[in-house]
Design a protein around this motif. Sequence first.
Motif, PDB file in Angstrom:
ATOM      1  N   GLY A  86      -2.690  26.495 -46.125  1.00  0.00           N
ATOM      2  CA  GLY A  86      -1.907  25.324 -46.509  1.00  0.00           C
ATOM      3  C   GLY A  86      -0.871  24.928 -45.477  1.00  0.00           C
ATOM      4  N   LEU A  87      -1.117  25.277 -44.210  1.00  0.00           N
ATOM      5  CA  LEU A  87      -0.159  25.036 -43.148  1.00  0.00           C
ATOM      6  C   LEU A  87      -0.773  24.227 -42.014  1.00  0.00           C
ATOM      7  N   THR A  88       0.088  23.646 -41.185  1.00  0.00           N
ATOM      8  CA  THR A  88      -0.322  22.996 -39.948  1.00  0.00           C
ATOM      9  C   THR A  88       0.474  23.625 -38.803  1.00  0.00           C
ATOM     10  N   PRO A  89       0.097  23.371 -37.546  1.00  0.00           N
ATOM     11  CA  PRO A  89       0.883  23.911 -36.425  1.00  0.00           C
ATOM     12  C   PRO A  89       2.351  23.492 -36.458  1.00  0.00           C
ATOM     13  N   ASP A  90       2.660  22.341 -37.042  1.00  0.00           N
ATOM     14  CA  ASP A  90       4.053  21.893 -37.121  1.00  0.00           C
ATOM     15  C   ASP A  90       4.881  22.716 -38.096  1.00  0.00           C
ATOM     16  N   ASP A  91       4.221  23.544 -38.917  1.00  0.00           N
ATOM     17  CA  ASP A  91       4.945  24.384 -39.866  1.00  0.00           C
ATOM     18  C   ASP A  91       5.416  25.696 -39.254  1.00  0.00           C
ATOM     19  N   ILE A  92       4.991  25.985 -38.016  1.00  0.00           N
ATOM     20  CA  ILE A  92       5.390  27.234 -37.356  1.00  0.00           C
ATOM     21  C   ILE A  92       6.822  27.088 -36.825  1.00  0.00           C
ATOM     22  N   ASP A 140      -5.224  12.805 -26.866  1.00  0.00           N
ATOM     23  CA  ASP A 140      -5.263  11.488 -26.213  1.00  0.00           C
ATOM     24  C   ASP A 140      -5.260  11.613 -24.688  1.00  0.00           C
ATOM     25  N   GLY A 141      -6.015  12.589 -24.192  1.00  0.00           N
ATOM     26  CA  GLY A 141      -6.141  12.757 -22.751  1.00  0.00           C
ATOM     27  C   GLY A 141      -4.984  13.454 -22.083  1.00  0.00           C
ATOM     28  N   GLN A 142      -4.029  13.947 -22.864  1.00  0.00           N
ATOM     29  CA  GLN A 142      -2.877  14.658 -22.305  1.00  0.00           C
ATOM     30  C   GLN A 142      -2.751  16.028 -22.953  1.00  0.00           C
ATOM     31  N   LEU A 143      -2.093  16.949 -22.243  1.00  0.00           N
ATOM     32  CA  LEU A 143      -1.805  18.264 -22.792  1.00  0.00           C
ATOM     33  C   LEU A 143      -0.426  18.253 -23.422  1.00  0.00           C
ATOM     34  N   VAL A 144      -0.362  18.655 -24.687  1.00  0.00           N
ATOM     35  CA  VAL A 144       0.900  18.631 -25.433  1.00  0.00           C
ATOM     36  C   VAL A 144       1.112  19.981 -26.104  1.00  0.00           C
ATOM     37  N   SER A 145       2.335  20.226 -26.533  1.00  0.00           N
ATOM     38  CA  SER A 145       2.656  21.463 -27.240  1.00  0.00           C
ATOM     39  C   SER A 145       1.933  21.508 -28.584  1.00  0.00           C
ATOM     40  N   THR A 146       1.272  22.615 -28.862  1.00  0.00           N
ATOM     41  CA  THR A 146       0.578  22.786 -30.144  1.00  0.00           C
ATOM     42  C   THR A 146       1.568  22.969 -31.279  1.00  0.00           C
ATOM     43  N   PHE A 147       2.587  23.777 -31.037  1.00  0.00           N
ATOM     44  CA  PHE A 147       3.586  24.106 -32.069  1.00  0.00           C
ATOM     45  C   PHE A 147       4.893  23.401 -31.703  1.00  0.00           C
ATOM     46  N   SER A 148       4.895  22.106 -31.907  1.00  0.00           N
ATOM     47  CA  SER A 148       5.933  21.253 -31.335  1.00  0.00           C
ATOM     48  C   SER A 148       7.327  21.496 -31.912  1.00  0.00           C
ATOM     49  N   LYS A 149       7.411  22.126 -33.087  1.00  0.00           N
ATOM     50  CA  LYS A 149       8.720  22.332 -33.725  1.00  0.00           C
ATOM     51  C   LYS A 149       9.198  23.776 -33.632  1.00  0.00           C
ATOM     52  N   ALA A 150       8.469  24.600 -32.918  1.00  0.00           N
ATOM     53  CA  ALA A 150       8.786  26.030 -32.867  1.00  0.00           C
ATOM     54  C   ALA A 150       9.661  26.381 -31.669  1.00  0.00           C
ATOM     55  N   ASN A 170      -3.137  30.160 -23.952  1.00  0.00           N
ATOM     56  CA  ASN A 170      -3.885  28.893 -23.987  1.00  0.00           C
ATOM     57  C   ASN A 170      -3.642  28.100 -25.262  1.00  0.00           C
ATOM     58  N   GLY A 171      -3.484  28.800 -26.366  1.00  0.00           N
ATOM     59  CA  GLY A 171      -3.304  28.120 -27.637  1.00  0.00           C
ATOM     60  C   GLY A 171      -1.966  27.437 -27.793  1.00  0.00           C
ATOM     61  N   GLU A 174     -14.457  29.891 -29.548  1.00  0.00           N
ATOM     62  CA  GLU A 174     -13.152  29.280 -29.294  1.00  0.00           C
ATOM     63  C   GLU A 174     -12.252  29.450 -30.521  1.00  0.00           C
ATOM     64  N   SER A 175     -11.022  29.015 -30.379  1.00  0.00           N
ATOM     65  CA  SER A 175     -10.043  29.197 -31.441  1.00  0.00           C
ATOM     66  C   SER A 175     -10.374  28.381 -32.687  1.00  0.00           C
ATOM     67  N   GLN A 176     -10.098  28.974 -33.820  1.00  0.00           N
ATOM     68  CA  GLN A 176     -10.123  28.274 -35.105  1.00  0.00           C
ATOM     69  C   GLN A 176      -8.741  28.371 -35.749  1.00  0.00           C
ATOM     70  N   LEU A 177      -7.725  28.314 -34.915  1.00  0.00           N
ATOM     71  CA  LEU A 177      -6.367  28.516 -35.395  1.00  0.00           C
ATOM     72  C   LEU A 177      -5.923  27.421 -36.353  1.00  0.00           C
ATOM     73  N   VAL A 178      -6.217  26.172 -36.031  1.00  0.00           N
ATOM     74  CA  VAL A 178      -5.813  25.072 -36.909  1.00  0.00           C
ATOM     75  C   VAL A 178      -6.495  25.214 -38.272  1.00  0.00           C
ATOM     76  N   GLU A 179      -7.783  25.560 -38.247  1.00  0.00           N
ATOM     77  CA  GLU A 179      -8.513  25.757 -39.498  1.00  0.00           C
ATOM     78  C   GLU A 179      -7.961  26.964 -40.263  1.00  0.00           C
ATOM     79  N   SER A 180      -7.592  28.009 -39.545  1.00  0.00           N
ATOM     80  CA  SER A 180      -7.019  29.189 -40.192  1.00  0.00           C
ATOM     81  C   SER A 180      -5.702  28.845 -40.879  1.00  0.00           C
ATOM     82  N   LEU A 181      -4.859  28.101 -40.185  1.00  0.00           N
ATOM     83  CA  LEU A 181      -3.593  27.678 -40.785  1.00  0.00           C
ATOM     84  C   LEU A 181      -3.842  26.796 -42.006  1.00  0.00           C
TER      85      LEU A 181
END
Length: 282
Positions: free
Chosen positions: A100-106, A127-137, A120-121, A89-96
């Motif tokens: 020194g980055l988080t998904p919010d930095d994209i 919290d039981g809901q599907l939300v945007s991974t890159f919420s500020k992009a 999919n990423g 599976e993805s290790q995107l958060v760990e890669s970022l």
Amino acid sequence: MKLNEWKAGEFELTWLKGGLTQLDGGAMFGVVPKPLWSKRYPSNELNQVPLRADPILVFAHGKRILIESGMGNDRLTDKQKRNFGLVEESQLVESLASKGLTPDDIDIVIMTHMHYDHANGLVSAKDGQLVSTFSKAVIYVQELEWAEMREPNIRSRNTYWEENWRPIEHQVQTYAESMEVLPGISLHHTGGHSHGHAIVRMESGGQLILHMADIMPTHAHQNSLWVMAYDDYPMTSIFAKEEWIKEGIRQGAWFTFYHDALYRVVKWNEAGELMEHIEVEK
């Protein structure tokens, strides 16, 4: 965490770990006989070929750009994991995080198309809901692709999932035939693999980079006639490859990959011979 990093002109590229699948080699190479394609790309005893799903992080003009989004996490059922040959599976958060980055930095996400293994990423469970991974992009999607994503046909409904577009629809910006995202970075509609499939062209400091996405998913698909059984419009793929790959090689372009399990980037000469490459960091 070891990540492939590469600089072309003023652009810095890093391949993040977005997942690994194993799909049927016959489907990946279409009508090309196995004795031919197996000389160019590995397969296992089940005739499956390894395919990465690794987004490319691009630093350009002070912006952080992501090309594709990876396989995501906890997005597939056990049955889908078996059917899609999910190995990792993805290790995107760990890669970022290693950068020194988080998904919010994209700042920008470029989607060449919206099939599940690319999209999919974009969405995460929280919290039981599907939300945007890159919420500020801002998320760029070709307009035909976005239309089919929301109203798939009998063939495409297996790969265009409502849960992959509902949480991000307010972030999406569409375009028609082409658009410049930032100076030197442009998107171009090709069709072929899907109706709205697009490629990414990047140019900086005299270096030309072409990201052909799924009309050339691996270096072994360089031949214009080697197209996937997954392509919705194979002749369109062939014509697009004839145009973009041959002209790119003539101009000395580098070609980058999302799916290739062997190479991140390659350069060919006009005889089609591999001149330079960067191998996937293990």
